[in-house]
Design an enzyme around this catalytic site. Structure first.
Site, mmCIF file in Angstrom:
data_model
loop_
_atom_site.group_PDB
_atom_site.id
_atom_site.type_symbol
_atom_site.label_atom_id
_atom_site.label_comp_id
_atom_site.label_asym_id
_atom_site.label_seq_id
_atom_site.Cartn_x
_atom_site.Cartn_y
_atom_site.Cartn_z
ATOM 1 N N CYS A 136 0.838 -1.206 0.000
ATOM 2 C CA CYS A 136 0.000 0.000 0.000
ATOM 3 C C CYS A 136 0.871 1.253 0.000
ATOM 4 C CB CYS A 136 -0.926 -0.019 1.217
ATOM 5 S SG CYS A 136 -1.938 1.480 1.357
ATOM 6 N N CYS A 139 -0.408 4.103 2.229
ATOM 7 C CA CYS A 139 -0.145 3.875 3.653
ATOM 8 C C CYS A 139 1.322 4.117 4.002
ATOM 9 C CB CYS A 139 -0.491 2.437 4.039
ATOM 10 S SG CYS A 139 -2.113 1.891 3.479
ATOM 11 N N ASP A 140 2.211 3.547 3.206
ATOM 12 C CA ASP A 140 3.603 3.427 3.643
ATOM 13 C C ASP A 140 4.590 4.307 2.888
ATOM 14 O OD1 ASP A 140 2.756 1.532 5.483
ATOM 15 O OD2 ASP A 140 3.027 -0.135 4.084
#
Lengths: 310, 310
Positions: A136, A139-140
């Protein structure tokens, strides 16, 4: 009115299911949450959650799910740890068969079985998840500022996210098993024009190599038989998402081409009394916060449905 | 490509806008959040939020909004406290006119202007909000266990919520200005059959009377000129929700009959590059958690739109 064991059964205890369960318990519905493992879903194995609104400094996935579970528990949500074998969702009373032979009935069901990223299934992938292996970019990505990273994939998501990752990373190497991208032309053009993006064509990752600090390099093998090593601190595997729909009665539900459940805006499936929320839904963006929001909406839709029944 | 001041401008700083802003700042978009008052929206005046998943023990509305604001600030979201005068959203470059005469341009816009409950506009209503005066049964019902409360309204929402409130309250008095309900027949039948529900017909609340502990009683006036007093500790005013759409170009957008903005599942309005999230959207259930979820989805849709533009 036909009798059922429950007014609401929620299948799956990730962010969507826990939120639906918290709302149901707080709203005093006779509700049950079924979960085969531990509550928390995919987030449990998420190292660090930086974008769940309200936890301004970030929080571990484990701790966030612990809090969501405690939240539902505080209102007395009934939970059962059991594996669903099959469901019959067509009739007014829905039936859930467990793999231990038990049978539960409910007036409404919310499906929150989630999804999982498609994996490349090479050595190191499992062990280094959350330590440099990510599925992701939203997200990261921000964790990889000024680092060299890789993206696996050649579709729209992979190329869009490779472009997104250039905002953080010093260099992004796209590794693709074919000699051309599947992504739309405009994304391709942008990616080719971006100095920070390199491509490895006709290439596959054969191993993710790490140390105590996380990912250190990738072993690459090419279609012509040659090999190389690519030093990176992060690898984003963006080759698709797979719905956890194995136990769902797909002949009774409407799904998209990938097997995700289609609902309307209020989380209603095409079956009266059956709702879906979170990653199992057919949608573009899978985030913890929108899964939780959909869980609340699905529960309120279920209450509304129950209120309008004889 | 035409130049604009920003890639994204978010109008409104409640849970939807703050979440969109946090995602945008974290994703390194050139983004601006416009808010006319203080960030937090309606939640700022919400005494206690018991159902935002993850805050298991509950949290004050003020504190939750403080945390959401800090979360966006942590990633460096640019905010401007200014009042929007008008918007032009049709062209590729969107223009926002502020009431001080300034003019801002952006490639995309997310509308998060929110909504407000319709009020009965009687003495005591404003002063006792959050101290016994509530506009949301889902939010506040559980706080009134074994107490005597009133519901104002006669539509589907009022009657559905009156029934819901019987799960908590000892007695629920429905106060309606006409001699029959507007709610659907089945809800009426359930309400009439419910021992805990009483009705006051042809009746209006003329004053909400409170002390230091909160609401104590209601002064009621009837269409025939008579009056009475009703002792209650809570009053739920459920006569509708009004969109904050005064500054929005309603001729350019698609709205429902009540003036809320219609979007698809990914928060796209009918205008390319224009999105909406939170209470301003046309939807059945308005909750903090689904507003936040929609804010994230809208921001990702905006990023996706930008990524696919030349």
């Amino acid at each position: 009115m036909q009798q059922a064991d429950f007014q609401l059964i929620i299948i799956g205890g990730g962010p969507a299911g826990l939120t639906a369960g918290m709302y149901a318990a707080r709203g005093r519905l006779k509700a049950l949450l079924l979960e085969k493992g531990a509550t928390g879903g995919q987030v449990l194995v998420t190292d660090w959650v930086d974008n769940y609104p309200g936890f301004a400094e970030g929080i571990t996935g484990f701790e966030l799910m612990d809090k969501m579970t405690a939240h539902a528990d505080r209102f007395g949500l009934e939970k059962k740890f059991a594996t669903v074998d099959s469901l019959d969702l067509v009739d007014d009373i829905k039936t859930i068969h467990l793999d231990n032979g038990d049978r539960l009935t409910s007036r409404t069901v919310i499906l929150c079985t989630g999804a999982k990223p498609r994996k490349i299934q090479v050595p190191g992938e499992e062990e280094l998840q959350g330590k440099g292996v990510s599925y992701c970019a939203t997200c990261d990505g921000p964790f990889y500022r000024d680092q060299e990273i890789a993206v696996v994939g050649g579709g729209n998501t992979a190329i869009q996210e490779a472009l997104h990752l250039t905002k953080f990373a010093a260099k992004v190497t796209v590794i693709h098993r074919r000699d051309e991208l599947r992504a739309t032309k405009i994304l391709q053009e942008k990616a080719f024009a971006e100095d920070k993006i390199d491509f490895l064509w006709n290439a596959r990752v054969s191993e993710i190599v790490g140390g105590t600090g996380g990912v250190e390099s990738l072993n690459i093998s090419y279609n012509d038989g040659s090999t190389s090593s690519l030093p990176v601190t992060g690898i984003f595997i963006l080759i698709g998402v797979v719905p956890n729909n194995e136990v769902l009665p797909l002949d009774q539900l409407e799904t998209d081409n990938y097997g995700f459940i289609i609902t309307d805006d209020e989380m209603c499936t095409k079956l009266p009394g059956v709702f879906a929320a979170g990653d199992i839904r057919s949608k573009n963006f899978r985030q913890i916060i929108n899964a939780a929001g959909e869980g609340a909406t699905a529960e309120l839709s279920a209450e509304h449905y129950l209120g309008n029944q004889v």
